[in-house]
Design an enzyme around this catalytic site. Structure first.
Site, PDB file in Angstrom:
ATOM      1  CG  ASP A   1      -8.732 -16.042  26.293  1.00  0.00           C
ATOM      2  OD1 ASP A   1      -9.781 -15.105  26.568  1.00  0.00           O
ATOM      3  OD2 ASP A   1      -7.909 -15.639  27.228  1.00  0.00           O
TER       4      ASP A   1
ATOM      5  CG  ASP B   1      -9.586  -9.942  29.185  1.00  0.00           C
ATOM      6  OD1 ASP B   1     -10.117  -9.070  30.328  1.00  0.00           O
ATOM      7  OD2 ASP B   1      -8.499  -9.993  29.110  1.00  0.00           O
TER       8      ASP B   1
HETATM    9  N1  GLY Z   1      -7.356 -11.062  27.080  1.00  0.00           N
HETATM   10  C1  GLY Z   1      -5.955 -10.726  27.780  1.00  0.00           C
HETATM   11  C2  GLY Z   1      -5.502  -9.704  27.247  1.00  0.00           C
HETATM   12  O1  GLY Z   1      -6.138  -8.676  26.599  1.00  0.00           O
HETATM   13  O2  GLY Z   1      -4.393  -9.273  27.527  1.00  0.00           O
END
Ligand code: GLY
Length: 369
Positions: free
Chosen positions: A94, A150
């Site tokens: 992330d 994600d």
């Molecule tokens: N990327 C983690 C979520 O969407 O909770």
């Protein structure tokens, strides 16, 4: 879009975000959610994956209003992230969310060389997580072969790093990852797995746990939204039609599953009760739909744009809190189906709503991704 609605929402955003910023200036962490009417941090401290969204909201508000206080708020958030950028153990995939939307936007707007270094350091970290079997490793610990949908939203950092440096390696990694996602995450009906566990040595697909959705094989709505927006972003950065086709396929599935009230359930394939909503999913999908609307021929645009507007209007009408009882806006966000904490405020529902409003006000608004 109805201009009156947009004007009213813009006025409400200015008041609410100004209040939220004043509150954020009193604390030494980056806002994630709300507890007892005050900002509260994410579980992972400064390395929490959402910690770029507050800064990104500040940049969006700066562009919307021209008010320098938002620029200062964005810069403070970016500086607060420095202590994690040098902490290898705490970094994860992330880094795209965290630095593309803070340092990346800062560099693109101001040319600040320190922001450029932060941004490219994050890109190198993300590229370093690539497994040559064709996917970017998501999380840490023993989840060595795990990829998650994600990450389609993290790879724009790589596309931009290639554009910035002229080195194609970042972009090549992003495209390999996107292609693996088409093959292993997107199902024939346009829905998506959240997680795929690969054998890290061979790349063999071993499992697809339910992740933040109801169960394996179900359909976590935020994951669908990450796929929808992520694939159209891969199209924008590469021009490859297969990514736009995939974004459209996911969008059609999303629209078909949300069009009763335009307020996404946390999982589209969960039991009828309890009813768990997720405002983040609606706001993310709206941003992606508005980008698809720009990419398709004129005769196809209306469906995507109208769907985005319906999502935004429904969440604003039903779930927005414009009062000063809370510094955040959207109150029906759900982190994960089974985490026992449904319907909380989450700062990135607000971020994507603001981004979508900006897109509606100006079709040529800066693309942060
Ligand atoms: N990327 C983690 C979520 O969407 O909770």
């Amino acid at each position: 879009m109805d201009a009156k609605w947009l004007e009213q929402v813009k006025a409400k955003l200015e008041a609410k975000m100004s209040y939220g910023l004043a509150k954020a200036n009193e604390i030494d962490f980056i806002p994630y959610t709300v507890k007892d009417g005050e900002w509260a941090p994410g579980n992972g401290g400064k390395s929490w994956w959402t910690n770029g969204f507050w800064g990104a909201s500040m940049w969006q508000m700066y562009l919307m209003t021209g008010d320098e206080k938002y620029k200062k708020g964005a810069e403070r958030c970016e500086e607060m992230l420095d202590e994690v950028l040098v902490d290898f153990e705490k970094l994860h995939h992330d880094v795209g969310f965290m630095w593309n939307l803070t340092a990346g936007v800062d560099y693109r707007l101001t040319g600040n060389p320190l922001s450029r270094r932060r941004w490219l350091t994050a890109a190198s970290t993300l590229a370093g997580r690539f497994n040559p079997n064709g996917f970017i490793r998501a999380w840490n610990g023993d989840r060595i072969g795990w990829g998650i949908i994600d990450c389609m939203m993290n790879i724009p950092l790589l596309y931009r790093a290639s554009a910035c440096t002229g080195d194609p390696r970042f972009k090549l990694i992003a495209m390999e990852h996107a292609d693996t996602n088409i093959d292993c995450f997107i199902r024939p009906d346009g829905s998506s797995n959240h997680i795929v566990c690969f054998d890290p040595m061979t790349g063999e697909m071993l499992d697809n746990p339910g992740g933040q959705g109801f169960e394996s094989g179900s359909s976590w709505s935020r994951g669908q939204a990450w796929a929808l927006y992520g694939f159209v972003l891969s199209y924008i950065h590469t021009g490859e039609e297969r990514y736009l086709d995939t974004a459209k396929q996911v969008a059609h599935y999303f629209i078909a599953n949300v069009c009763d009230d335009w307020l996404p359930n946390c999982d589209f394939r969960s039991p009828a009760e309890p009813v768990l909503k997720d405002d983040c999913a609606g706001a993310i999908a709206a941003c992606g739909l508005l980008e698809i609307a720009k990419a398709v021929p004129q005769y196809e645009k209306a469906m995507y744009k109208t769907a985005a507007e319906k999502l935004l209007k429904a969440m604003e009408a039903e779930h927005a809190d414009w009062s000063e009882d809370s510094p955040a806006i959207f109150k029906k966000c759900t982190g994960a189906y089974h985490d026992g904490k449904p319907h909380i405020y989450m700062v990135y529902a607000d971020y994507f709503f603001i981004e979508a409003v900006q897109k509606l006000m100006d079709e040529n608004a800066m693309l942060f991704w």
